[in-house]
Write a protein that holds these residues in place. Structure first.
Motif, PDB file in Angstrom:
ATOM      1  N   ASP A   1       1.047   8.134  77.978  1.00 21.02           N
ATOM      2  CA  ASP A   1       1.802   9.073  78.797  1.00 21.02           C
ATOM      3  C   ASP A   1       0.945  10.253  79.247  1.00 21.02           C
ATOM      4  N   GLY A   2      -0.383  10.131  79.055  1.00 15.75           N
ATOM      5  CA  GLY A   2      -1.288  11.191  79.470  1.00 15.75           C
ATOM      6  C   GLY A   2      -2.064  10.817  80.714  1.00 15.75           C
ATOM      7  N   THR A   3      -2.958  11.703  81.104  1.00 16.12           N
ATOM      8  CA  THR A   3      -3.835  11.452  82.241  1.00 16.12           C
ATOM      9  C   THR A   3      -5.235  11.945  81.895  1.00 16.12           C
ATOM     10  N   GLY A   4      -6.225  11.393  82.590  1.00 19.07           N
ATOM     11  CA  GLY A   4      -7.592  11.852  82.413  1.00 19.07           C
ATOM     12  C   GLY A   4      -8.523  10.794  81.860  1.00 19.07           C
ATOM     13  N   LYS A   5      -9.803  11.106  81.878  1.00 14.28           N
ATOM     14  CA  LYS A   5     -10.822  10.205  81.386  1.00 14.28           C
ATOM     15  C   LYS A   5     -10.898  10.253  79.859  1.00 14.28           C
ATOM     16  N   VAL A   6     -11.178   9.112  79.276  1.00 13.29           N
ATOM     17  CA  VAL A   6     -11.298   9.032  77.825  1.00 13.29           C
ATOM     18  C   VAL A   6     -12.307  10.046  77.307  1.00 13.29           C
TER      19      VAL A   6
ATOM     20  N   GLU B   1      -4.354  12.244  69.746  1.00 10.51           N
ATOM     21  CA  GLU B   1      -3.315  12.122  68.733  1.00 10.51           C
ATOM     22  C   GLU B   1      -1.943  12.523  69.252  1.00 10.51           C
ATOM     23  N   GLN B   2      -1.892  13.206  70.372  1.00  7.85           N
ATOM     24  CA  GLN B   2      -0.618  13.624  70.967  1.00  7.85           C
ATOM     25  C   GLN B   2      -0.071  12.597  71.951  1.00  7.85           C
ATOM     26  N   LEU B   3      -0.846  11.568  72.257  1.00 11.74           N
ATOM     27  CA  LEU B   3      -0.448  10.613  73.282  1.00 11.74           C
ATOM     28  C   LEU B   3       0.487   9.532  72.744  1.00 11.74           C
ATOM     29  N   ASP B   4       1.370   9.069  73.603  1.00 14.61           N
ATOM     30  CA  ASP B   4       2.253   7.935  73.327  1.00 14.61           C
ATOM     31  C   ASP B   4       1.640   6.708  74.006  1.00 14.61           C
ATOM     32  N   ALA B   5       1.218   5.749  73.188  1.00  8.77           N
ATOM     33  CA  ALA B   5       0.557   4.558  73.725  1.00  8.77           C
ATOM     34  C   ALA B   5       1.438   3.318  73.674  1.00  8.77           C
ATOM     35  N   GLY B   6       2.754   3.511  73.466  1.00  8.52           N
ATOM     36  CA  GLY B   6       3.615   2.352  73.324  1.00  8.52           C
ATOM     37  C   GLY B   6       4.760   2.245  74.300  1.00  8.52           C
ATOM     38  N   SER B   7       5.277   3.364  74.768  1.00  8.84           N
ATOM     39  CA  SER B   7       6.499   3.319  75.570  1.00  8.84           C
ATOM     40  C   SER B   7       6.295   2.653  76.922  1.00  8.84           C
TER      41      SER B   7
ATOM     42  N   THR C   1       7.887   3.264  71.420  1.00  6.04           N
ATOM     43  CA  THR C   1       7.701   4.684  71.717  1.00  6.04           C
ATOM     44  C   THR C   1       7.079   5.399  70.516  1.00  6.04           C
ATOM     45  N   GLY C   2       6.059   6.186  70.794  1.00 10.27           N
ATOM     46  CA  GLY C   2       5.387   6.931  69.734  1.00 10.27           C
ATOM     47  C   GLY C   2       4.203   6.215  69.122  1.00 10.27           C
ATOM     48  N   GLU C   3       3.946   4.985  69.542  1.00 10.40           N
ATOM     49  CA  GLU C   3       2.770   4.270  69.033  1.00 10.40           C
ATOM     50  C   GLU C   3       1.516   5.040  69.444  1.00 10.40           C
TER      51      GLU C   3
END
Length: 286
Positions: free
Chosen positions: A97-102, A111-117, A124-126
């Protein structure tokens, strides 16, 4: 007619497969490969069992293990503050749910990103896992195929990967349970120098459809695997790779028909989003 119905039933059962590695003994003799033949085919869960869970997450990796994959395939990059992170794209836009380059984000920001939803509300919250978290969770449980993703963007990433493996005593050969690969072949060479006892592979795209025997011999000087896009795989290519002394793991199978085709081409392993596709293979009518 009975033979056709039996094969169709096996195909429907495979579609309903939910995770247990079913053996060939459940089909009638002559309808599928023997269990020994199936076990010979290396089953690699691409970014984990990414057809069933959000790619490159602990849930996807765990599902790959539960589905009896021989390897989970992971993509490793580096954060702004030099931490190894497991994510495929060089930006976070598609799978979080974020933006930008790794390379522009810190570990704390990851650690603040949601990688599942994006995949399903159920996930959600993965989180985006670190390389060390994946190693610690899955070493000894399954093989790990490590892709150095865009290493040219992250100076020193080869050393950091090597250090993490050495620290965990994972830098010694153990039934080829750790394999390192990349599209950046210079990085593969460097990694092989740092970790000479581990197996390495070169990834290739469609532009390598006409790879020569001389080029394969050059790869074989530092690589154990030639892993191309499945679209360029032919009987001749498989034979040439074997003649060069390497194995071949094509990517990425996403349908049962694609997996069956790779079986027929006599590849050594299949990188797939759906590990269940690798367990069954009908024998053609003679």
């Amino acid at each position: 007619m009975k033979r056709i119905v039996t094969i169709l039933a096996a195909s429907l059962a495979l579609t309903a497969f939910t995770g247990s590695a079913l053996g060939a003994e459940q089909g009638e003799a002559g309808k599928v490969l023997t269990k020994q033949q199936q076990q010979k085919m290396v089953n690699i869960a691409h970014r984990g069992a990414s057809g069933h869970a959000p790619e490159n997450t602990m849930e996807a990796f765990q599902k790959g293990v539960e589905m009896k994959s021989d390897y989970i395939e992971i993509d490793v990059q580096m954060t702004k503050d030099g931490e190894l992170i497991v994510i495929h794209d060089t930006t976070v836009d598609r799978t979080t749910d974020g933006t930008g380059k790794v390379g522009d984000l810190t570990l704390e920001e990851f650690e603040q990103l949601d990688a599942g939803s994006w995949f399903s509300e159920a996930y959600t919250g993965e989180e985006v896992p670190t390389f060390e978290e994946v190693l610690d969770a899955f070493r000894g449980k399954t093989g790990i195929l490590i892709e150095m993703k865009a290493p040219e963007l992250y100076p020193g990433v080869e050393e950091k990967i090597a250090d993490a493996l050495i620290e965990r005593n994972m830098s010694k050969p153990n039934n080829n349970k750790i394999i390192i690969q990349s599209f950046n072949h210079k990085a593969v060479k460097k990694s092989k120098e740092l970790l000479p006892n581990l197996s390495h592979g070169v990834l290739t795209g469609g532009s390598w459809a006409n790879v020569t025997e001389e080029q394969l011999a050059q790869f074989a000087a530092y690589a154990d695997y030639f892993n191309p896009t499945m679209n360029i795989v032919t009987h001749e290519l498989v034979s040439d790779v074997h003649e060069a002394g390497m194995d071949i793991f094509p990517y990425t199978s996403r349908t049962q028909e694609q997996a069956w085709r790779l079986f027929d081409l006599n590849v050594d392993g299949i990188i797939t989003d759906f590990p269940e596709h690798v367990y069954y293979h009908p024998v053609k009518n003679s």
